[in-house]
Enzyme design. Structure first.
Site, PDB file in Angstrom:
ATOM      1  N   GLY A 131       0.126 -35.433  10.407  1.00 24.95           N
ATOM      2  CA  GLY A 131      -0.346 -34.164   9.864  1.00 24.95           C
ATOM      3  C   GLY A 131      -0.510 -34.278   8.364  1.00 24.95           C
ATOM      4  CD  GLU A 172      -5.018 -33.982   8.422  1.00 20.72           C
ATOM      5  OE1 GLU A 172      -5.328 -33.296   7.426  1.00 20.72           O
ATOM      6  OE2 GLU A 172      -4.663 -33.481   9.484  1.00 20.72           O
ATOM      7  CE1 TYR A 173      -8.711 -36.130   7.728  1.00 22.64           C
ATOM      8  CE2 TYR A 173      -8.637 -35.371   5.455  1.00 22.64           C
ATOM      9  CZ  TYR A 173      -8.751 -35.092   6.809  1.00 22.64           C
ATOM     10  OH  TYR A 173      -8.896 -33.805   7.238  1.00 22.64           O
ATOM     11  CB  ALA A 239     -15.805 -29.090  13.811  1.00 24.60           C
ATOM     12  CG  ASP A 241      -9.547 -25.776   7.014  1.00 21.64           C
ATOM     13  OD1 ASP A 241      -9.605 -24.532   7.073  1.00 21.64           O
ATOM     14  OD2 ASP A 241      -8.495 -26.414   7.186  1.00 21.64           O
ATOM     15  CD1 TRP A 378      -4.656 -24.858  13.012  1.00 12.88           C
ATOM     16  CD2 TRP A 378      -3.661 -26.708  13.762  1.00 12.88           C
ATOM     17  NE1 TRP A 378      -3.466 -24.958  12.358  1.00 12.88           N
ATOM     18  CE2 TRP A 378      -2.829 -26.097  12.797  1.00 12.88           C
ATOM     19  CE3 TRP A 378      -3.226 -27.887  14.377  1.00 12.88           C
ATOM     20  CZ2 TRP A 378      -1.597 -26.626  12.424  1.00 12.88           C
ATOM     21  CZ3 TRP A 378      -2.005 -28.414  13.994  1.00 12.88           C
ATOM     22  CH2 TRP A 378      -1.209 -27.794  13.033  1.00 12.88           C
TER      23      TRP A 378
END
EC number: 3.2.1.14
Length: 423
Positions: A131, A172-173, A239, A241, A378
């Site tokens: 995360g 990330e990332y 897909a 934010d 999410w």
């Protein structure tokens, strides 16, 4: 993956690139390369959601879900994967849990999810590691064969002890080519460890491996997409934010297209999907990740206009859970061109970009037309129930979730009640 906005604020640097315009695909539900077991309809369940949000595993609409992505596990720089909240994960006693059990037993969310698996044999559980907040140690953990092996072995150990069906990596990332290469090597090490465990203790069962992946080209252009497509079962394409408090103007949070240049949309889903496919990822391995929340903009004259501040939110400033976002006095506006939705209150000049059941249906129609693997959301605690549920809307539009069975037999678990299948 988000916390969501405390994490999203740090994504400013990834929101600089502007995508080209995209032409919408035709509307009919053209199905290409559907999985034999059906479509993925996955959702993230956050272990911190059991606290203030009071969202427990039993609240999940299990019959509508193919995969529960349980977030998050932490990792050290030497590759060791470990629980970030052992009370929530394995210690909390729920009402039907005894305090007098003999032996070494697992409780918490882990036991509750296993019980859901027993009652819903098509619902798989995935350990999600990392995360946004806990991605700091990925570069070191993936940097050597020894640390990658440590990661793979410790992750699979937790997976089998907790009775899960696979592993989801949320890095990330990767920041450069070296890290992107090491990411592939890490995933290959996990795949090998999963297969080795299956060969010994679960012959014929395929433990799944997935990642959460960026929709911004500044990030995904660094990835070795073709290699990821080979080693992974699914790539959950985040897909959402696409805009927020860091933006220069109000914009859609998760639009499918960007055909209206005046809206200042910095990203769009279709562009990212096409780039992943061009990069060598089989379309059937791309799972379209959708938001169950909205981003807000204050003191703005409308979509694509300047704003001042993000305002309040359900749990974090600027983010509204889908289940509570409706505001008295606000007009709902459906953007049929870009396939986005927002509410706007002209009296206070507040705009909230958020998905709805209609937008979710549009996105499922789209993913079917592209031959994608399904949907992911999410996160679970933000959804509504009944006909207004986005998870349920997706499941119905997909024709039900993937029907492949989960695994219940974990003879090598360190927990007595897990080995006994909670009998």
């Amino acid at each position: 993956m988000p916390s969501l906005f405390a994490q999203s604020l740090a994504i400013i640097a990834t929101l600089q690139a502007t995508l080209g315009l995209a032409t919408p695909v035709s509307a009919p539900d053209t199905v290409i390369g559907k999985h034999a077991g059906g479509y993925v309809n996955a959702v993230y369940f956050t272990n911190w959601g059991i606290y203030g949000r009071n969202y427990q595993p039993a609240d999940l609409p299990a019959s509508q879900i193919s995969h529960v992505l349980y977030s998050f596990l932490n990792l050290s720089n030497n590759g060791t994967v470990y629980s970030g909240d052992s009370w929530a994960d394995i210690d909390k006693h729920y009402p039907n849990d005894s305090w007098n059990d003999v032996g070494t037993n697992v409780y918490g969310c882990v036991k509750q999810l296993y019980l859901l698996k027993k009652a819903n044999r098509n619902m798989k559980t995935m350990l999600s590691i990392g995360g946004w907040t806990w991605s700091t140690n990925f570069p070191a953990a993936a940097s050597t064969a020894a640390t990658r092996s440590n990661f793979a072995k410790s992750a699979v150990t937790i997976m089998k002890d907790w009775g899960f069906d696979g592993i989801d990596v949320d890095w990330e990332y990767p920041a450069d080519d070296v890290q992107a290469t090491n990411m592939v090597l890490l995933l290959q090490a996990i795949r090998e460890e999963l297969d080795a465990y299956a060969a010994k203790f679960a012959q014929g069962y395929h433990f799944q491996l997935s990642i959460a992946a960026p929709a911004g080209p500044a990030n995904y252009n660094k990835l070795h997409l073709g290699d990821l497509g080979k080693v992974l079962d699914y790539i959950n394409l985040m897909a959402y934010d696409f805009s927020g408090s860091w933006s220069n103007s109000s914009a859609h949070n998760a639009n499918l297209y960007a055909i209206r240049a005046n809206l200042n949309a910095p990203f769009n889903t279709d562009h990212a999907v096409n780039d992943y496919i061009k990069g060598g990822v089989p379309a059937s391995k791309i799972v379209l990740a959708l938001p169950i929340y909205g981003n807000s903009f204050q003191k703005t004259n409308g979509i694509g206009k300047p704003f001042s501040g993000a305002g309040d939110g359900s749990w974090e400033n600027g983010i509204w859970d889908y289940k509570v976002h409706s505001k008295a006095g606000a007009d709902g506006i459906y953007d049929d061109g870009d396939k986005g939705y927002y509410s706007y209150d002209p009296s206070v000049k507040e705009l909230i970009s958020i998905d709805t059941p209609d937008i979710t249906k549009d996105k499922v129609t789209y993913l079917k037309s592209k031959g994608l693997g399904g949907s992911m959301f999410w996160e679970a605690s933000s959804d509504r129930s009944g006909s207004q549920s986005l998870i349920g809307t997706s499941s119905n539009k997909l024709g039900g979730p993937d029907s492949t069975e989960n695994l219940l037999n974990y003879p090598d678990s360190k927990y007595d009640n897990m080995r006994k299948q909670m009998a």
